[in-house]
Structure formats: C-alpha cells, structure tokens
Design an enzyme around this catalytic site. Structure first.
Site: not given
Ligand code: PA5
Length: 448
Positions: A280, A301, A415
């Site tokens: 961010e 792994h 938003k």
C-alpha cells in the site's frame, strides 16, 4: 540488536546479478536529502518515528480495566487497524486464547460466516469491544460495529456504551462523534499516524497490554532501532541500506517481487503486516514491488521451486531467529528408524537453522538475490525493533521512488463504487456506473 546481512544482494555474492558498491553510493545524495527530510519531519506522517517515545500509562490502565471486567476482548478493525495487533499477538502470545483470558478475537472483514460464529463463541455480556478506525468511517469496521452496538444494547440497555473502547482520531470522524454522543471510552490515534504505520500506537498496544505483553519493551526496541538507523550513510544504517537494495534491485535488476520468509511460525502474521505496509505504501505511479508473505521451512515445499527456476523477478528477505527460546531433541532412543538416523543427536532448532542456511545457499547458487535479517530472539524488544525497521525501510524506499509512501489514493475508487452499490447519498453516479457495468457483464459472450 537485529542485524542485516546483504552479502547475497551484492555482486560478490551474486556475480553480475548482484549490485555493486557504486550502485549504493550513487544514492548517497538522495539519501542525504531524505535523511534531512526525516530529521526535520518534512512530512507530518513521519510521526510514526515519534511513537516509540509515547507515554503508555492510559493504555495500561485501560488494559487493567478490561482484564478485571471482561472475559473477552473483541477487536474490530481492518488493514493497518488490524494487521499490527494480529502480528504482535501471534509473535508474542502464540495460542493465547487456548491458555489465557480475557480471550481476544480480532475481526477484520465483513464475512457473516466468521462474525456469526465469533458472536456465538464469546459471552457478549462479558465482552469489551475495541473498535479501531483511524478515519472513523471505514465501512467494514463500522458495519461490524453497528451489529455489535445493536447486540450490546439488547444486553445492557442504556449502559451498552460502557463495553466499548473506540480507538480513533482524537478530533475528527464519525466514530469520534459517536464516542462524544454515547460516552464510549476512547484512545487517540495521532492525526499524523497512517494506518499501516500505527502498530506501535494504541492500535497495537491496547490488546497487547490486555494479553500481558510488555508494551514498553516493544517501544524500547523501536527506540533502540531508531538510534541504530540514525546515520545518513547507508553503509552505516541498516534501514537505509535495505531501502537502497530493494529500490536498486527493482530498478536495475527488475526484481519486481519481494518475498519475505521468516523461519518462525510466530512471524507469519508479521509477514502479512509487512506485505500490507510494502504494497500500500509503494504501489504508486507504476512503481513498487509485489510483496509475498512466505514461511520457512513450510514454503520450501511449496514456493521454492518457483523462486529458483521460475521467472527471475524476486528478491528474498530471510528473517532468521538465533534463539527460539525452546528446543526439542529429535529423539529416537532405540535407534529404530534407520533411514532417519542422520537426525540422531540433533534438535529442531538445529534442523530449522540448517534449512534456512541451505535454502539461502541454494538461492545464491541459482543467482537469486537475497538478504537476511538476523533476530536474536522473538520477544517484545526485538519485535519492536522489527516493526520500526521495516516501517523506516518502507518510507525511505518510497522516497527513493519519489512517491508518497503514506497515502493510498487508488483504493478510493473501489470504496466509492461500494458506496454507490450500497446507496450512500452523494454516490448516485457511482451506483449508475455499477448498473451499466452489470448490464455489460450480463450481455457478455465470454462465459462458459
Ligand atoms: O494504511 C492505511 O491507511 C489503511 O490500510 C488503513 O489502515 C485501513 O484502510 C483502515 O483504515 P481506518 O483505520 O481508517 O479504518
């Protein structure tokens, strides 16, 4: 003190693929200016560097009160208002809820299939709700908070406000207004502290204190790290050096992905905290690096194959722990399992350290640049150092890019469109945009 080893990012460790000392030196003038800006607090958001000096008395008193009156603490927040508290609790009090009380739940989403079980698991009558939102209006946090207010009112009537602590801006915002109207207890988040740099503010410290974590130890670690990173010269400043390496590896060597690999389960949430901070803060104007939260040994792994033979676009940051605080011998007293007999006389600490070293060398052999942060042990003091270190690295890297590491303009559109969908006044045009998008998607032929 935590230390930085960057041998494997330099040309002597990495041949042509690494950086040369001259590359670092080429940033000296810019780092000099950045250093002056930091010292003079040219951007008010550098206030996070002053948090380690705060007085924690009010936080401790509030924590004492929660411990005396509550069986549960429910923390509501999202992004920087939740990832820091999660990182601290997991690092310093693993399995806390299985052993201790008040039980602490951190809820950072609006998924009804998580919130509902949380509300059935806790005894709401004995719960304190700590709602954390710096802006005071983040939709996810406030939606959960509204649900909690309703539930608390049903239980406590007019006295519901006594079960709430609001951590928010000292003056502005909807939550601050609600606190004044209803009489919630409050803790301030300084106006200049940005969410993802707020872990060492009341955002992270209240629940830590409730859990019995030494919050002054966290702050002392951060203060000492600040002192360690006070030199202008990157060769003497681990934060400036790390910022320079990351910036140069991305700009000159196209290392567009930053993998962080702590060799410690207790630092898994810390990696997630780092990823939000890095993403961010730096992802602006086409710059930045995609952070990837990894875990040693587990991801050997799962991811290591890709790091070594996949696209050569990664820089790996190891976090190595010197002393795990525990050790377990890999005991096969009867010497029955012959195939594993090489483990005889070894311990889990030896194995995890061997795997970190082996993975590091495997990366070196494959020409993948990597750096290592050495942490003496995972306690409050060193965790405070880690937080401050990575915050400073992030801010300085952003300044090297010439972007603002403290804003997040690109998250606004999502938003605003959400507001449009949910019918918020003033966002009617966004609602219309969504309607036309839906029509377009409906008619699309690219569906099977
Ligand atoms: O770093 C940031 O500023 C953001 O990630 C915020 O922490 C997040 O959006 C939550 O904001 P607030 O604390 O205002 O609810």
């Amino acid at each position: 003190m935590i230390t930085l080893d960057f041998t494997n990012a330099m040309s002597n460790g990495q041949g042509e693929r690494g950086l040369a000392p001259d590359d670092i030196d080429s940033l000296k003038d810019r780092l000099k200016d950045i250093h002056t800006d930091i010292i003079q607090r040219k951007m008010s958001e550098f206030y996070f560097l002053d948090l380690p000096h705060q007085n924690t008395e009010q936080i401790s008193l509030m924590a004492d009160n929660i411990r005396a009156t509550s069986g549960y603490l429910l923390l509501l927040g999202i992004g920087g208002s939740a990832l820091g508290p999660k990182a601290i609790l997991q690092a310093l009090k693993p399995f806390y809820n299985l052993k201790h009380s008040p039980k602490i739940f951190i809820y950072d989403n609006v998924d009804p299939s998580t919130l509902t079980p949380i509300l059935t698991l806790i005894d709401l009558k004995r719960t304190t709700v700590n709602v954390i939102t710096k802006s005071g209006s983040t939709v996810e946090t406030m939606a959960s908070f509204i649900i909690l207010i309703h539930a608390l009112k049903e239980l406590h009537g007019e006295q519901f406000y006594k079960r709430i602590i609001a951590t928010t801006d000292p003056e502005k915002g909807t939550l601050r207004e609600m606190a004044a109207k209803f009489g919630f207890r409050t803790l301030p988040v300084h106006p200049d502290v940005v969410g993802r740099y707020s872990v060492l503010s009341p955002v992270g410290l209240l629940c830590s204190s409730v859990a019995g974590i030494n919050i002054n130890g966290l702050l002392k670690g951060a203060r000492d790290m600040l002192r360690r990173c006070s030199e202008e010269n990157p060769w003497e400043n681990p934060a400036y050096m790390t910022a320079s390496l990351m910036y140069l590896l991305q700009q000159k060597k196209n290392k567009n992905i930053s993998v962080i690999v702590p060799y410690a389960d207790r630092l898994k949430a810390f990696s997630e905290w780092y990823c939000q901070l890095w993403a961010e803060s730096l992802g602006k104007n086409g710059t930045g690096q995609t952070p990837y939260p990894s875990m040693g040994t587990t991801d050997q792994h799962s991811q290591l194959q890709l790091w070594i033979e996949g696209p050569r676009d990664k820089v790996v940051t190891f976090i190595k722990v010197d002393d795990y605080g525990y050790d377990v011998p890999i005991l096969d007293s009867e010497n029955e399992i012959k195939a594993m007999s090489y483990l005889k006389n070894h311990t889990l600490q030896q194995l995890i350290k061997a795997e970190q070293e082996a993975t590091e060398l495997a990366l070196v052999k494959a020409g993948i640049p990597n750096i290592r942060i050495n942490v003496p042990m995972i306690d409050a003091y060193y965790l405070g150092q880690l937080f401050l270190f990575f915050e400073l690295v992030t801010a300085v890297t952003g300044m090297l890019y010439g972007i603002n590491p403290f804003d997040q303009p690109a998250v606004e559109e999502g938003k605003n469109l959400t507001y449009g969908i949910m019918g918020r006044k003033g966002y009617e045009n966004k609602g219309l945009e969504v309607m036309s998008y839906r029509e377009r998607i409906q008619k699309s032929k690219y569906k099977i």
